[in-house]
Design an enzyme around this catalytic site. Structure first.
Site, PDB file in Angstrom:
ATOM      1  N   HIS A  41      34.682  54.808 -15.651  1.00 40.81           N
ATOM      2  CA  HIS A  41      33.325  55.313 -15.946  1.00 40.81           C
ATOM      3  C   HIS A  41      32.522  54.197 -16.606  1.00 40.81           C
ATOM      4  O   HIS A  41      32.487  54.069 -17.834  1.00 40.81           O
ATOM      5  CB  HIS A  41      33.411  56.544 -16.873  1.00 40.81           C
ATOM      6  CG  HIS A  41      32.097  57.237 -17.100  1.00 40.81           C
ATOM      7  ND1 HIS A  41      31.957  58.604 -17.021  1.00 40.81           N
ATOM      8  CD2 HIS A  41      30.867  56.774 -17.407  1.00 40.81           C
ATOM      9  CE1 HIS A  41      30.698  58.944 -17.267  1.00 40.81           C
ATOM     10  NE2 HIS A  41      30.016  57.839 -17.529  1.00 40.81           N
ATOM     11  N   ASN A  68      24.094  49.017 -15.023  1.00 36.07           N
ATOM     12  CA  ASN A  68      23.001  48.560 -15.892  1.00 36.07           C
ATOM     13  C   ASN A  68      23.250  48.841 -17.372  1.00 36.07           C
ATOM     14  O   ASN A  68      22.587  48.258 -18.220  1.00 36.07           O
ATOM     15  CB  ASN A  68      21.662  49.166 -15.441  1.00 36.07           C
ATOM     16  CG  ASN A  68      21.062  48.367 -14.303  1.00 36.07           C
ATOM     17  OD1 ASN A  68      20.519  47.283 -14.519  1.00 36.07           O
ATOM     18  ND2 ASN A  68      21.196  48.866 -13.081  1.00 36.07           N
ATOM     19  N   GLY A  95      22.379  60.450 -15.357  1.00 31.86           N
ATOM     20  CA  GLY A  95      20.972  60.445 -15.761  1.00 31.86           C
ATOM     21  C   GLY A  95      20.780  61.359 -16.949  1.00 31.86           C
ATOM     22  O   GLY A  95      21.724  62.021 -17.399  1.00 31.86           O
ATOM     23  N   GLU A 112      27.168  67.013 -21.290  1.00 32.84           N
ATOM     24  CA  GLU A 112      26.763  65.981 -22.260  1.00 32.84           C
ATOM     25  C   GLU A 112      25.758  66.594 -23.242  1.00 32.84           C
ATOM     26  O   GLU A 112      25.547  66.077 -24.340  1.00 32.84           O
ATOM     27  CB  GLU A 112      26.163  64.772 -21.525  1.00 32.84           C
ATOM     28  CG  GLU A 112      26.392  63.468 -22.254  1.00 32.84           C
ATOM     29  CD  GLU A 112      25.869  62.246 -21.491  1.00 32.84           C
ATOM     30  OE1 GLU A 112      25.346  62.391 -20.383  1.00 32.84           O
ATOM     31  OE2 GLU A 112      25.990  61.136 -22.042  1.00 32.84           O
ATOM     32  N   ASP A 141      31.628  53.804 -20.525  1.00 29.08           N
ATOM     33  CA  ASP A 141      30.277  54.296 -20.237  1.00 29.08           C
ATOM     34  C   ASP A 141      29.312  53.123 -20.058  1.00 29.08           C
ATOM     35  O   ASP A 141      28.903  52.819 -18.949  1.00 29.08           O
ATOM     36  CB  ASP A 141      29.778  55.235 -21.351  1.00 29.08           C
ATOM     37  CG  ASP A 141      28.809  56.287 -20.839  1.00 29.08           C
ATOM     38  OD1 ASP A 141      28.606  56.356 -19.618  1.00 29.08           O
ATOM     39  OD2 ASP A 141      28.283  57.057 -21.659  1.00 29.08           O
TER      40      ASP A 141
END
Ligand code: 6MZ
Length: 364
Positions: free
Chosen positions: A13, A17, A199, A229, A304
């Site tokens: 994961h 960017n 997102g 989340e 992440d």
């Protein structure tokens, strides 16, 4: 070399960017500042800030995207991110990124992913195992040396297997999501193994992405969802009932959801530092990792966004070990078990198993 760095690891994961090097982000931002595209002095503190709420993280992503989204930069950051993971002995990286279209610079979702693939092939400091168009989708390694020796040795040239996930951003329409899935299908032979839904979790509705996700699954792509989340019980339930192959985060699940997650045995990508930095989990000692780990539920430690949260996979392992009182043997086993949840094919899995088996002698 530090034990956590030298241990072989699997990263499942990692957002491209979000994993950009700090130094690269600052360099690119400064260059855009000099061209007058952005006001660098206004932005420097935003980039350097340590603790950010989830809302601020997504503001930072919008800024990062302004700075990074041109073909050359996408290629550069892909190359650097792969080198960074390989440097800390990540032996398999499933890198995810959101294909972006920007007609003003001639970028389509396809050309964006092609720029990512170019970055993958451009790595020269380590050997990268990737899928190639040239030889009937054979696995290639960009090295001069033999590729059949899968023994693990931290002192030899590093080798990393890289596969891609294409992300659907929650801001996207059903059509845009379907376009990403179609692209993933066309690029399966180039190492795209699945779809991620990510997102800002307070934006968008599950029903919007569902047709694209269903289509992806019907066509044989693997699926992982950012799930729970933020608090949203209806969405969490719908996501679990969709039976994704993995989910990320899984923070705001209620009792019934936990039971469902466990009975469905859906592996969870755990991002400790990210959850703490975004204040989604108040402190590590109450993190749901403990309960899942004790219940022997499949969990995978992940980063992440190494850049945005200033972390590394080695740090995540070290933090988990010291916070939850786990020994090196347990941590090695945790890392090794991650292999079972990768989206790559059995050939890759077999190779990874053999890497961990050969490393076991030195690590436990
Ligand atoms: C949800 C996240 C995320 O795709 O441009 N992303 N989505 N939760 C998170 N937790 C902090 N971290 C990153 O990488 C950046 C994009 O990944 C997703 C967001 O959509 C972000 O814009 P790419 O390479």
């Amino acid at each position: 070399m530090e034990w956590w760095v030298s241990m072989p690891k699997v990263e499942l994961h990692a957002h491209l960017n979000g994993s950009i090097r700090h130094s690269t982000l600052l360099e690119l931002a400064r260059a855009l500042g000099e061209k007058g595209v952005i006001d660098f002095s206004d932005l420097e503190h935003v980039i350097l800030k340590k603790d950010r709420s989830l809302r601020e993280v997504f503001e930072l992503f919008d800024l990062i995207h302004i700075i990074t989204t041109d073909h050359m930069t996408v290629t550069r950051i892909t190359k650097e991110v792969i080198e960074d993971f390989a440097a800390e002995n990540v032996v398999y990286l499933e890198l995810r990124t959101t294909p972006k279209a920007n007609s003003s610079i001639g970028m389509s979702k396809r050309s964006y992913v092609e720029a990512v693939l170019k970055g993958l092939r451009a790595v020269s400091t380590v050997d990268v195992d990737f899928m190639s168009d040239n030889e009937n989708s054979e696995r290639l390694v960009n090295s001069l040396g033999p590729t059949t020796n899968h023994k693990y040795n931290v002192n030899t040239r590093k080798r990393i297997v890289v596969r891609l996930l294409l992300s659907i951003d929650r801001r996207e329409t059903t059509e845009a999501a379907k376009e990403t899935v179609s692209l993933a299908l066309e690029m399966k032979h180039l190492g795209v193994v699945g779809i991620d839904l990510s997102g800002n979790p307070v934006v968008g509705e599950w029903i919007t992405y569902l047709p694209a996700l269903k289509y992806a699954r019907e066509q044989g792509l693997h699926i992982t969802l950012h799930c729970g989340e933020v608090r949203n019980s209806k969405e969490i339930r719908d996501m679990l009932n969709f039976l994704p192959q993995r989910i990320g985060h899984a923070i705001f699940l209620d009792e019934e959801d936990w039971e469902k997650l466990k009975s469905y045995n859906i592996p969870v990508e755990i991002c400790l530092t990210s959850n703490i930095r975004t204040l989604s989990v108040p402190s590590l000692d109450v993190h749901h990792f403990v309960d899942l780990y004790n219940a022997k539920h499949p969990v995978v430690l992940c980063t992440d966004d190494t850049g945005v949260f200033s972390t590394s996979l080695s740090d995540e392992y070290r933090i988990a070990a010291s916070t939850f009182g786990l020994g090196k043997k347990e941590m090695f086993e945790l890392s090794k078990n991650s292999v079972e949840f990768v989206f790559a094919d059995n050939g890759v899995k077999e190779e990874l198993r053999s890497i961990f088996n050969s490393a076991a002698k030195s690590f436990i």
